[in-house]
Design a protein around this motif. Structure first.
Motif, PDB file in Angstrom:
ATOM      1  N   UNK A 148       1.107   1.729   1.794  1.00 28.13           N
ATOM      2  CA  UNK A 148       2.148   2.381   2.167  1.00 28.13           C
ATOM      3  C   UNK A 148       3.238   3.515   0.715  1.00 28.13           C
ATOM      4  N   UNK A 149       3.871   3.594   1.149  1.00 27.96           N
ATOM      5  CA  UNK A 149       4.791   4.581  -0.361  1.00 27.96           C
ATOM      6  C   UNK A 149       6.101   4.229  -0.520  1.00 27.96           C
ATOM      7  N   UNK A 150       6.453   4.362  -1.459  1.00 25.49           N
ATOM      8  CA  UNK A 150       7.680   5.302  -1.657  1.00 25.49           C
ATOM      9  C   UNK A 150       8.121   6.044  -1.971  1.00 25.49           C
ATOM     10  N   UNK A 151       9.043   6.601  -1.304  1.00 22.79           N
ATOM     11  CA  UNK A 151       9.839   8.765  -2.094  1.00 22.79           C
ATOM     12  C   UNK A 151      11.391   8.833  -2.628  1.00 22.79           C
ATOM     13  N   UNK A 170      12.810   6.467   3.757  1.00 20.56           N
ATOM     14  CA  UNK A 170      11.366   7.477   2.520  1.00 20.56           C
ATOM     15  C   UNK A 170      10.261   5.877   2.709  1.00 20.56           C
ATOM     16  N   UNK A 171      10.291   5.196   2.473  1.00 20.08           N
ATOM     17  CA  UNK A 171       8.373   4.611   2.954  1.00 20.08           C
ATOM     18  C   UNK A 171       8.247   5.025   3.916  1.00 20.08           C
ATOM     19  N   UNK A 172       6.541   5.697   3.351  1.00 13.66           N
ATOM     20  CA  UNK A 172       5.954   5.296   4.225  1.00 13.66           C
ATOM     21  C   UNK A 172       4.528   4.810   4.773  1.00 13.66           C
ATOM     22  N   UNK A 173       4.691   4.119   6.095  1.00 11.32           N
ATOM     23  CA  UNK A 173       3.060   3.457   5.714  1.00 11.32           C
ATOM     24  C   UNK A 173       1.895   3.599   6.623  1.00 11.32           C
ATOM     25  N   UNK A 174       1.509   3.472   6.524  1.00 15.23           N
ATOM     26  CA  UNK A 174      -0.321   3.362   7.315  1.00 15.23           C
ATOM     27  C   UNK A 174      -0.899   2.522   7.890  1.00 15.23           C
ATOM     28  N   UNK A 175      -1.560   2.260   9.300  1.00 13.13           N
ATOM     29  CA  UNK A 175      -2.557   1.220   9.649  1.00 13.13           C
ATOM     30  C   UNK A 175      -3.324   1.457   9.673  1.00 13.13           C
ATOM     31  N   UNK A 176      -4.266   1.115   9.590  1.00 10.85           N
ATOM     32  CA  UNK A 176      -5.740   0.956  10.206  1.00 10.85           C
ATOM     33  C   UNK A 176      -6.604   0.073  11.057  1.00 10.85           C
ATOM     34  N   UNK A 177      -7.613  -0.183  11.713  1.00 14.29           N
ATOM     35  CA  UNK A 177      -8.501  -1.315  12.538  1.00 14.29           C
ATOM     36  C   UNK A 177      -9.939  -0.741  12.391  1.00 14.29           C
ATOM     37  N   UNK A 178     -10.492  -1.637  12.755  1.00 16.35           N
ATOM     38  CA  UNK A 178     -12.023  -0.741  12.852  1.00 16.35           C
ATOM     39  C   UNK A 178     -12.224  -0.404  14.192  1.00 16.35           C
TER      40      UNK A 178
END
Length: 305
Positions: free
Chosen positions: A236-239, A188-196
């Motif tokens: 990040x977001x916890x649902x 139930x934890x959604x995460x996202x990461x991005x670099x230039x």
């Protein structure tokens, strides 16, 4: 005086048609990827008595917008020598080309509105960002934090932080193997990461690692958070009730999840409108038929309307 039967039916059909148009959205509302996150405006104004900087900036913006329909990252320079201006845009890795273009095309207007003419500016929307710098502008560290936000709700004591940290541990390696963009879900934890786009793999991993550490310290047990460093960002977001269906993939070729969900809502609205409009139309046909029968009976001398 009552309307003639034929005129009444035509008028009623027009009203039904007009009602259906009102029920069907004429244009889709902007998805959340165009929502504002933060602005960064240099304190030094751009002195431009001859207009040479304005021309270079206009050319730069035009190039960046045109490239956004076919790439998610592009960096270029406009002008020459001391009057040159470098700039770039980047879209979130899961945005389609169309969404990327729609997002980026809003940025020059926002830069002008929110920053005016400064020697450097950066505007970050949820799905994309753009920045420019005049030649000679002082560079900052790629690890410098530009902006952070943490959700107002805390979930301490529920095992949330352990789950969040477990999925955080996947980000550094995931963003490296994902060529600078990575999303995943864990309990139930959604995460996202991005670099230039022009950051090397090792530096990208280090940047995301630093952003994760900032999130852990700055946001603590907050239910959600976003940390933007100069060369990378994470969110990040916890649902508690389960992560909503979304296109969470490390592949940059997939369409935006926000765009997809918005489209689904619009299509549902159109379907309801069409069904309702059809029902109204059928009802109107029945009413008009009754009027025609009444008219025919009137011609037979049985009764008049």
């Amino acid at each position: 005086m009552a309307l003639p039967t034929r005129s009444f039916c035509l008028f009623s059909l027009f009203l039904v048609f007009f009602s259906i148009l009102e029920l069907i959205p004429l244009s889709e509302s902007a998805s959340d990827y165009t929502n504002m996150v933060y602005k960064g405006c240099a304190k030094q104004a751009l002195t431009d008595p001859t207009g040479v900087y304005s021309q270079a900036l206009s050319t730069l913006f035009g190039t960046l917008i045109s490239q956004s329909s076919k790439a998610r990252f592009y960096k270029t320079t406009s002008g020459s020598g001391q009057t040159s201006i470098s700039g770039l845009f980047q879209c979130r890795g899961d945005l389609s080309n169309v969404d990327c273009y729609n997002c980026v095309s809003k940025l020059p207007i926002l830069i002008d509105k929110l920053c005016g003419q400064q020697v450097a500016a950066r505007i970050q929307l949820f799905g994309c960002y753009m920045l420019y710098e005049v030649a000679g502008f002082a560079q900052i560290s790629g690890m410098e934090m530009l902006y952070k936000t943490c959700g107002g709700t805390n979930v301490a004591g529920s095992g949330f932080e352990e789950r969040r940290d477990t999925v955080f541990s996947q980000l550094e390696s995931g963003v490296v193997s994902g060529n600078g963009f990575y999303t995943t879900t864990y309990q139930s934890v959604y995460v996202l990461a991005q670099c230039e786009g022009d950051v090397g793999t090792a530096d990208c991993g280090d940047c995301v690692k630093s952003a994760v550490q900032r999130a852990q310290v700055e946001c603590g047990s907050s239910i959600s958070g976003q940390v933007y460093l100069h060369k990378c960002f994470i969110s990040y977001s916890y649902y508690p009730n389960g992560v909503p269906t979304r296109s969470s993939s490390s592949s940059a070729s997939e369409s935006s999840s926000s765009s997809s969900s918005s489209g689904t809502g619009q299509n549902t609205g159109r379907t309801v409108a069409i069904i309702l409009g059809g029902a109204l139309g059928v009802g109107l046909v029945v009413i008009c038929s009754l009027f025609v029968r009444s008219l025919m009976k009137n011609h037979d001398g049985k009764y008049s309307i």
